[in-house]
Write a protein that holds these residues in place. Structure first.
Motif, PDB file in Angstrom:
ATOM      1  N   GLU A 102       0.848  -1.195   0.000  1.00 19.64           N
ATOM      2  CA  GLU A 102       0.000   0.000   0.000  1.00 19.64           C
ATOM      3  C   GLU A 102       0.882   1.243   0.000  1.00 19.64           C
ATOM      4  O   GLU A 102       1.557   1.542   0.972  1.00 19.64           O
ATOM      5  N   ASP A 103       0.869   1.958  -1.117  1.00 19.53           N
ATOM      6  CA  ASP A 103       1.737   3.128  -1.264  1.00 19.53           C
ATOM      7  C   ASP A 103       1.537   4.153  -0.150  1.00 19.53           C
ATOM      8  O   ASP A 103       2.494   4.738   0.339  1.00 19.53           O
ATOM      9  N   TYR A 104       0.276   4.372   0.255  1.00 15.86           N
ATOM     10  CA  TYR A 104       0.027   5.385   1.278  1.00 15.86           C
ATOM     11  C   TYR A 104       0.624   4.978   2.629  1.00 15.86           C
ATOM     12  O   TYR A 104       1.078   5.847   3.390  1.00 15.86           O
ATOM     13  N   GLU A 105       0.652   3.686   2.946  1.00 16.23           N
ATOM     14  CA  GLU A 105       1.246   3.242   4.208  1.00 16.23           C
ATOM     15  C   GLU A 105       2.759   3.390   4.174  1.00 16.23           C
ATOM     16  O   GLU A 105       3.377   3.805   5.156  1.00 16.23           O
ATOM     17  N   VAL A 106       3.363   3.046   3.051  1.00 15.95           N
ATOM     18  CA  VAL A 106       4.814   3.184   2.904  1.00 15.95           C
ATOM     19  C   VAL A 106       5.190   4.671   2.973  1.00 15.95           C
ATOM     20  O   VAL A 106       6.153   5.040   3.644  1.00 15.95           O
ATOM     21  N   ALA A 107       4.404   5.513   2.313  1.00 13.17           N
ATOM     22  CA  ALA A 107       4.680   6.952   2.316  1.00 13.17           C
ATOM     23  C   ALA A 107       4.547   7.528   3.728  1.00 13.17           C
ATOM     24  O   ALA A 107       5.376   8.334   4.156  1.00 13.17           O
ATOM     25  N   TYR A 108       3.529   7.116   4.469  1.00 12.89           N
ATOM     26  CA  TYR A 108       3.355   7.587   5.840  1.00 12.89           C
ATOM     27  C   TYR A 108       4.537   7.149   6.706  1.00 12.89           C
ATOM     28  O   TYR A 108       5.093   7.951   7.456  1.00 12.89           O
ATOM     29  N   PHE A 109       4.908   5.890   6.596  1.00 14.35           N
ATOM     30  CA  PHE A 109       6.034   5.370   7.372  1.00 14.35           C
ATOM     31  C   PHE A 109       7.309   6.130   7.032  1.00 14.35           C
ATOM     32  O   PHE A 109       8.074   6.515   7.919  1.00 14.35           O
ATOM     33  N   ALA A 110       7.540   6.373   5.747  1.00 17.83           N
ATOM     34  CA  ALA A 110       8.740   7.100   5.310  1.00 17.83           C
ATOM     35  C   ALA A 110       8.750   8.521   5.874  1.00 17.83           C
ATOM     36  O   ALA A 110       9.775   8.979   6.400  1.00 17.83           O
ATOM     37  N   ARG A 111       7.617   9.219   5.789  1.00 23.03           N
ATOM     38  CA  ARG A 111       7.545  10.588   6.327  1.00 23.03           C
ATOM     39  C   ARG A 111       7.768  10.612   7.832  1.00 23.03           C
ATOM     40  O   ARG A 111       8.453  11.489   8.349  1.00 23.03           O
ATOM     41  N   LYS A 112       7.172   9.654   8.524  1.00 19.02           N
ATOM     42  CA  LYS A 112       7.264   9.618   9.985  1.00 19.02           C
ATOM     43  C   LYS A 112       8.713   9.544  10.456  1.00 19.02           C
ATOM     44  O   LYS A 112       9.079  10.145  11.457  1.00 19.02           O
ATOM     45  N   PHE A 113       9.552   8.827   9.703  1.00 23.35           N
ATOM     46  CA  PHE A 113      10.947   8.642  10.102  1.00 23.35           C
ATOM     47  C   PHE A 113      11.925   9.372   9.186  1.00 23.35           C
ATOM     48  O   PHE A 113      13.118   9.125   9.228  1.00 23.35           O
ATOM     49  N   GLN A 114      11.408  10.282   8.366  1.00 17.54           N
ATOM     50  CA  GLN A 114      12.218  11.079   7.443  1.00 17.54           C
ATOM     51  C   GLN A 114      13.101  10.202   6.556  1.00 17.54           C
ATOM     52  O   GLN A 114      14.305  10.439   6.413  1.00 17.54           O
ATOM     53  N   LEU A 115      12.479   9.181   5.986  1.00 16.13           N
ATOM     54  CA  LEU A 115      13.148   8.282   5.053  1.00 16.13           C
ATOM     55  C   LEU A 115      12.636   8.550   3.652  1.00 16.13           C
ATOM     56  O   LEU A 115      11.575   9.143   3.473  1.00 16.13           O
ATOM     57  N   THR A 116      13.383   8.078   2.664  1.00 16.93           N
ATOM     58  CA  THR A 116      12.861   8.102   1.305  1.00 16.93           C
ATOM     59  C   THR A 116      11.965   6.872   1.132  1.00 16.93           C
ATOM     60  O   THR A 116      12.051   5.917   1.908  1.00 16.93           O
ATOM     61  N   ILE A 117      11.131   6.895   0.107  1.00 17.76           N
ATOM     62  CA  ILE A 117      10.273   5.744  -0.166  1.00 17.76           C
ATOM     63  C   ILE A 117      11.120   4.491  -0.414  1.00 17.76           C
ATOM     64  O   ILE A 117      10.832   3.433   0.156  1.00 17.76           O
ATOM     65  N   PRO A 118      12.198   4.580  -1.220  1.00 18.60           N
ATOM     66  CA  PRO A 118      13.031   3.384  -1.409  1.00 18.60           C
ATOM     67  C   PRO A 118      13.667   2.879  -0.112  1.00 18.60           C
ATOM     68  O   PRO A 118      13.781   1.664   0.085  1.00 18.60           O
ATOM     69  N   GLU A 119      14.069   3.780   0.775  1.00 16.62           N
ATOM     70  CA  GLU A 119      14.628   3.354   2.059  1.00 16.62           C
ATOM     71  C   GLU A 119      13.575   2.623   2.890  1.00 16.62           C
ATOM     72  O   GLU A 119      13.866   1.591   3.507  1.00 16.62           O
ATOM     73  N   ALA A 120      12.355   3.160   2.911  1.00 13.84           N
ATOM     74  CA  ALA A 120      11.274   2.520   3.670  1.00 13.84           C
ATOM     75  C   ALA A 120      10.966   1.146   3.100  1.00 13.84           C
ATOM     76  O   ALA A 120      10.809   0.173   3.846  1.00 13.84           O
ATOM     77  N   ARG A 121      10.902   1.041   1.774  1.00 11.58           N
ATOM     78  CA  ARG A 121      10.627  -0.257   1.142  1.00 11.58           C
ATOM     79  C   ARG A 121      11.760  -1.256   1.416  1.00 11.58           C
ATOM     80  O   ARG A 121      11.517  -2.437   1.619  1.00 11.58           O
ATOM     81  N   ALA A 122      12.993  -0.763   1.444  1.00 10.94           N
ATOM     82  CA  ALA A 122      14.130  -1.643   1.733  1.00 10.94           C
ATOM     83  C   ALA A 122      14.048  -2.187   3.158  1.00 10.94           C
ATOM     84  O   ALA A 122      14.327  -3.374   3.393  1.00 10.94           O
ATOM     85  N   LEU A 123      13.649  -1.341   4.117  1.00 11.73           N
ATOM     86  CA  LEU A 123      13.475  -1.811   5.492  1.00 11.73           C
ATOM     87  C   LEU A 123      12.380  -2.878   5.573  1.00 11.73           C
ATOM     88  O   LEU A 123      12.543  -3.879   6.262  1.00 11.73           O
TER      89      LEU A 123
END
Length: 60
Positions: free
Chosen positions: A18-39
């Motif tokens: 879910e793109d919106y969940e990944v985007a929220y998670f990335a924003r919350k921890f100041q990550l890029t979308i690719p960094e969040a997906r890698a985690l």
């Protein structure tokens, strides 16, 4: 009614599909979308684990 923390279900997960969940998670921890997906790919979708790893990544 208070949440029963002993009962865990899908809401304790970050849905990597879910793109919106990944985007929220990335924003919350100041990550890029690719960094969040890698985690998510490396550690699974357990929210507690991901938040711990994102915090550690931000400190490094």
């Amino acid at each position: 009614m208070a949440d029963d923390k002993s009962k865990r279900d899908f809401r304790d997960r970050v849905s990597g599909g879910e793109d919106y969940e990944v985007a929220y998670f990335a924003r919350k921890f100041q990550l890029t979308i690719p960094e969040a997906r890698a985690l998510i790919a490396k550690h699974g979708n357990d929210r507690e684990t991901l938040e711990r790893e994102a915090t550690a990544l931000a400190k490094s």
